[in-house]
Design a protein around this motif. Structure first.
Motif, short mmCIF file in Angstrom:
data_model
loop_
_atom_site.label_atom_id
_atom_site.label_comp_id
_atom_site.label_asym_id
_atom_site.label_seq_id
_atom_site.Cartn_x
_atom_site.Cartn_y
_atom_site.Cartn_z
N GLY A 26 0.80 -1.22 0.00
CA GLY A 26 0.00 0.00 0.00
C GLY A 26 0.83 1.27 0.00
N GLU A 27 2.01 1.20 0.59
CA GLU A 27 2.84 2.40 0.67
C GLU A 27 3.38 2.82 -0.69
N ASP A 55 5.89 -7.73 1.21
CA ASP A 55 5.63 -8.24 2.55
C ASP A 55 4.25 -8.89 2.53
N PRO A 56 4.16 -10.19 2.80
CA PRO A 56 2.86 -10.86 2.70
C PRO A 56 1.81 -10.27 3.63
N ARG A 57 2.25 -9.71 4.75
CA ARG A 57 1.26 -9.13 5.68
C ARG A 57 0.58 -7.91 5.08
N SER A 58 1.26 -7.25 4.15
CA SER A 58 0.68 -6.04 3.57
C SER A 58 -0.53 -6.35 2.69
N MET A 59 -0.65 -7.61 2.25
CA MET A 59 -1.79 -7.97 1.41
C MET A 59 -3.09 -8.01 2.19
N LYS A 60 -2.99 -7.97 3.51
CA LYS A 60 -4.20 -7.93 4.34
C LYS A 60 -4.79 -6.52 4.41
N TYR A 61 -4.03 -5.55 3.94
CA TYR A 61 -4.44 -4.15 4.09
C TYR A 61 -4.55 -3.50 2.72
N PRO A 64 -9.64 -1.01 -3.02
CA PRO A 64 -9.74 -1.01 -4.48
C PRO A 64 -8.64 -0.21 -5.18
N ALA A 65 -8.24 0.91 -4.60
CA ALA A 65 -7.20 1.73 -5.23
C ALA A 65 -5.86 0.99 -5.23
N ILE A 66 -5.53 0.35 -4.11
CA ILE A 66 -4.29 -0.41 -4.03
C ILE A 66 -4.30 -1.56 -5.02
N MET A 67 -5.40 -2.29 -5.06
CA MET A 67 -5.49 -3.44 -5.96
C MET A 67 -5.44 -3.01 -7.43
N LYS A 68 -6.01 -1.86 -7.74
CA LYS A 68 -5.96 -1.36 -9.12
C LYS A 68 -4.52 -1.16 -9.56
N ILE A 69 -3.71 -0.56 -8.71
CA ILE A 69 -2.30 -0.36 -9.05
C ILE A 69 -1.57 -1.69 -9.09
N TYR A 70 -1.82 -2.54 -8.10
CA TYR A 70 -1.14 -3.83 -8.01
C TYR A 70 -1.40 -4.69 -9.25
N GLU A 71 -2.60 -4.61 -9.79
CA GLU A 71 -2.98 -5.42 -10.95
C GLU A 71 -2.60 -4.77 -12.28
N VAL A 89 19.87 5.66 -12.87
CA VAL A 89 19.03 6.83 -12.55
C VAL A 89 19.82 8.12 -12.75
N ASN A 90 19.20 9.07 -13.43
CA ASN A 90 19.74 10.44 -13.54
C ASN A 90 18.93 11.33 -12.61
N PRO A 91 19.49 11.75 -11.47
CA PRO A 91 18.73 12.53 -10.49
C PRO A 91 18.13 13.81 -11.07
N ALA A 92 18.75 14.36 -12.11
CA ALA A 92 18.27 15.62 -12.68
C ALA A 92 16.89 15.49 -13.30
N GLU A 93 16.44 14.26 -13.53
CA GLU A 93 15.14 14.05 -14.15
C GLU A 93 13.98 14.11 -13.16
N TYR A 94 14.29 14.20 -11.86
CA TYR A 94 13.24 14.03 -10.84
C TYR A 94 13.06 15.27 -9.97
N ASP A 95 11.79 15.50 -9.64
CA ASP A 95 11.43 16.62 -8.78
C ASP A 95 11.29 16.19 -7.32
N ALA A 96 11.25 14.88 -7.08
CA ALA A 96 11.14 14.35 -5.72
C ALA A 96 11.58 12.90 -5.72
N ILE A 97 11.96 12.43 -4.56
CA ILE A 97 12.26 11.02 -4.34
C ILE A 97 11.41 10.56 -3.15
N TYR A 98 10.88 9.36 -3.25
CA TYR A 98 9.97 8.83 -2.23
C TYR A 98 10.44 7.45 -1.80
N PHE A 99 10.85 7.34 -0.54
CA PHE A 99 11.30 6.06 0.01
C PHE A 99 10.11 5.33 0.64
N THR A 100 9.73 4.21 0.04
CA THR A 100 8.64 3.40 0.58
C THR A 100 9.13 2.59 1.77
N GLY A 101 8.18 1.95 2.46
CA GLY A 101 8.54 1.15 3.61
C GLY A 101 8.29 -0.34 3.43
#
Length: 226
Positions: A26-27, A55-61, A64-71, A89-101
């Motif tokens: 989900g993250e 993480d298999p535990r994340s599939m419990k949470y 519909p929005a999460i599943m749409k992306i997952y599928e 990766v060329n950092p100059a191409e990005y406006d932000a970086i997002y570290f998931t968990g």
């Protein structure tokens, strides 16, 4: 084109155990959904590139929005199967970086110098460095050219000690986010366990737990649109 780099883990299990871990679905999925709604492009990178475990535990949470992306084939291919290697990766191409968990990041994010260099380059070009939950592990050890921690003097948040206890993982994690953040002179702030919470301090935007993705994107998207 506005674009964000999403960072994912390659870690498949809690170290020294047989218990599986990986990306907390989900993250990533909720974040990508928010970016799609805002017409912001995303790319995916992981420390080793290639396969990203869930993480298999994340599939419990899921919802519909999460599943749409997952599928979605694009997510399955570019995020979970063939994520970029840092050297692609060329950092100059990005406006932000997002570290998931997901707990896996606690082993392959903190000391990855290539990811740290990418994040610092984005930050130094006035981009945003962001994370949610355990993803804050990717921020904890970033240093600038002067050797100062990027988080020093900044308000940040991430998965808390109380949340580790409730998750039953306080004895297997290699460190506690707040402990390291405080050691590196950040101001670690938090709300009640598993309550949605995100905080912005300049170009740093961080969310506390898996339920904080929307709070984070509500802060990030207006900045990117601006």
């Amino acid at each position: 084109m506005t674009k964000v780099l999403v960072v994912l883990t390659n870690t498949t299990r809690y170290q020294h155990t047989d218990e599986p871990t990986g990306l907390w679905l989900g993250e990533a999925a909720e974040f990508v959904d928010a970016m799609q709604q805002a017409n912001i492009a995303v790319d995916y990178v992981s420390p080793k590139g290639g396969f990203v475990p869930l993480d298999p535990r994340s599939m419990k949470y899921t919802n519909p929005a999460i599943m749409k992306i997952y599928e979605d084939h694009d997510f399955q291919e570019r995020a979970l199967t063939a994520s970029l290697r840092p050297e692609q990766v060329n950092p100059a191409e990005y406006d932000a970086i997002y570290f998931t968990g997901g707990h896996g990041v606690m082993w392959d994010f903190p000391d990855n110098q290539a990811l740290q260099a990418i994040a610092l380059a984005i930050y130094q070009h006035q981009g945003y460095v962001t994370s949610v939950c355990h993803g804050v592990a990717g921020l904890l050890n970033i240093k600038d050219q002067a050797g100062q921690y990027l988080i020093a003097g900044k308000k940040i948040t991430g998965f808390t000690h109380a949340e580790e206890i409730l998750a039953g993982k306080q004895k297997v994690v290699p460190f506690l986010n707040k402990t390291v953040a405080n050691k590196h002179n950040a101001h670690f702030v938090q709300k009640r366990a598993y309550k949605s919470f995100a905080v912005q301090d300049g170009q740093l935007i961080t969310g506390q737990n898996p339920f904080s993705v929307k709070a984070l994107t509500d802060l990030l998207v207006p900045q990117l649109k601006h």
